[in-house]
Design an enzyme around this catalytic site. Sequence first.
Site, PDB file in Angstrom:
ATOM      1  N   LYS A   9       0.844  -1.195   0.000  1.00 41.71           N
ATOM      2  CA  LYS A   9       0.000   0.000   0.000  1.00 41.71           C
ATOM      3  C   LYS A   9       0.877   1.242   0.000  1.00 41.71           C
ATOM      4  O   LYS A   9       1.819   1.351   0.785  1.00 41.71           O
ATOM      5  CB  LYS A   9      -0.900   0.016   1.235  1.00 41.71           C
ATOM      6  CG  LYS A   9      -1.749   1.277   1.351  1.00 41.71           C
ATOM      7  CD  LYS A   9      -2.748   1.201   2.487  1.00 41.71           C
ATOM      8  CE  LYS A   9      -2.112   1.509   3.808  1.00 41.71           C
ATOM      9  NZ  LYS A   9      -3.113   1.833   4.851  1.00 41.71           N
ATOM     10  N   SER A  25      -2.914   3.220 -17.570  1.00 42.64           N
ATOM     11  CA  SER A  25      -2.046   2.851 -16.462  1.00 42.64           C
ATOM     12  C   SER A  25      -1.855   3.977 -15.465  1.00 42.64           C
ATOM     13  O   SER A  25      -2.455   5.039 -15.579  1.00 42.64           O
ATOM     14  CB  SER A  25      -0.679   2.380 -16.948  1.00 42.64           C
ATOM     15  OG  SER A  25       0.032   3.468 -17.497  1.00 42.64           O
ATOM     16  N   THR A  57      -6.138  -0.561 -12.356  1.00 42.85           N
ATOM     17  CA  THR A  57      -5.268  -0.305 -13.496  1.00 42.85           C
ATOM     18  C   THR A  57      -3.983  -1.093 -13.253  1.00 42.85           C
ATOM     19  O   THR A  57      -3.990  -2.071 -12.513  1.00 42.85           O
ATOM     20  CB  THR A  57      -5.029   1.217 -13.694  1.00 42.85           C
ATOM     21  OG1 THR A  57      -4.318   1.424 -14.923  1.00 42.85           O
ATOM     22  CG2 THR A  57      -4.296   1.851 -12.542  1.00 42.85           C
ATOM     23  N   TYR A  58      -2.894  -0.692 -13.872  1.00 39.53           N
ATOM     24  CA  TYR A  58      -1.611  -1.348 -13.629  1.00 39.53           C
ATOM     25  C   TYR A  58      -0.540  -0.282 -13.463  1.00 39.53           C
ATOM     26  O   TYR A  58      -0.698   0.854 -13.905  1.00 39.53           O
ATOM     27  CB  TYR A  58      -1.254  -2.332 -14.753  1.00 39.53           C
ATOM     28  CG  TYR A  58      -1.149  -1.704 -16.119  1.00 39.53           C
ATOM     29  CD1 TYR A  58       0.075  -1.259 -16.608  1.00 39.53           C
ATOM     30  CD2 TYR A  58      -2.273  -1.554 -16.919  1.00 39.53           C
ATOM     31  CE1 TYR A  58       0.170  -0.672 -17.857  1.00 39.53           C
ATOM     32  CE2 TYR A  58      -2.184  -0.977 -18.172  1.00 39.53           C
ATOM     33  CZ  TYR A  58      -0.963  -0.536 -18.641  1.00 39.53           C
ATOM     34  OH  TYR A  58      -0.868   0.046 -19.875  1.00 39.53           O
ATOM     35  N   GLY A  73      -4.880   7.671 -19.156  1.00 40.08           N
ATOM     36  CA  GLY A  73      -5.934   7.048 -19.944  1.00 40.08           C
ATOM     37  C   GLY A  73      -7.300   7.331 -19.349  1.00 40.08           C
ATOM     38  O   GLY A  73      -7.528   8.373 -18.726  1.00 40.08           O
ATOM     39  N   ALA A  74      -8.222   6.396 -19.521  1.00 37.59           N
ATOM     40  CA  ALA A  74      -9.597   6.580 -19.046  1.00 37.59           C
ATOM     41  C   ALA A  74      -9.651   6.882 -17.553  1.00 37.59           C
ATOM     42  O   ALA A  74     -10.514   7.636 -17.085  1.00 37.59           O
ATOM     43  CB  ALA A  74     -10.428   5.345 -19.364  1.00 37.59           C
ATOM     44  N   ALA A  75      -8.720   6.317 -16.782  1.00 34.46           N
ATOM     45  CA  ALA A  75      -8.703   6.547 -15.330  1.00 34.46           C
ATOM     46  C   ALA A  75      -8.447   8.006 -14.982  1.00 34.46           C
ATOM     47  O   ALA A  75      -8.764   8.445 -13.871  1.00 34.46           O
ATOM     48  CB  ALA A  75      -7.655   5.653 -14.675  1.00 34.46           C
TER      49      ALA A  75
END
Length: 126
Positions: A9, A25, A57-58, A73-75
């Site tokens: 975390k 990502s 995501t990654y 991106g979309a995030a």
Amino acid sequence: MQTTMLKAKLHRARVTHSELEYEGSCAIDGSLLDCAGIREYEQIQIYNVNNGERFTTYAIRAADGSGTISVNGAAARLAAVGDIVIICAYVGLNQAELAAYRPNLVYVDENNQITRTSHAIPVQAA
């Protein structure tokens, strides 16, 4: 049987970039990835403290020591620059592995620099 456990975390990191047009990502300061034990391209969960969004995501590596947390991106629609996020990775462990297991917890300041690390979350008082 496997149990899914918190692996790592990054606690209360601040989003430094939000790049809608970048290939997906989340770019994370390489020093933070190394300290937490999160690998590049590993699946991560991001929890946005500011707006309550939670998404998958990654991780990709950003420059070591840069403090970069770039949601791409979309995030990028789910996190704005300055938002506080918690970034987690999880691992599946079998029963034999559970007894000795401890997650990697990394705490950062407002510039995403490491302030401390731990392997246990404090007991929450009522």
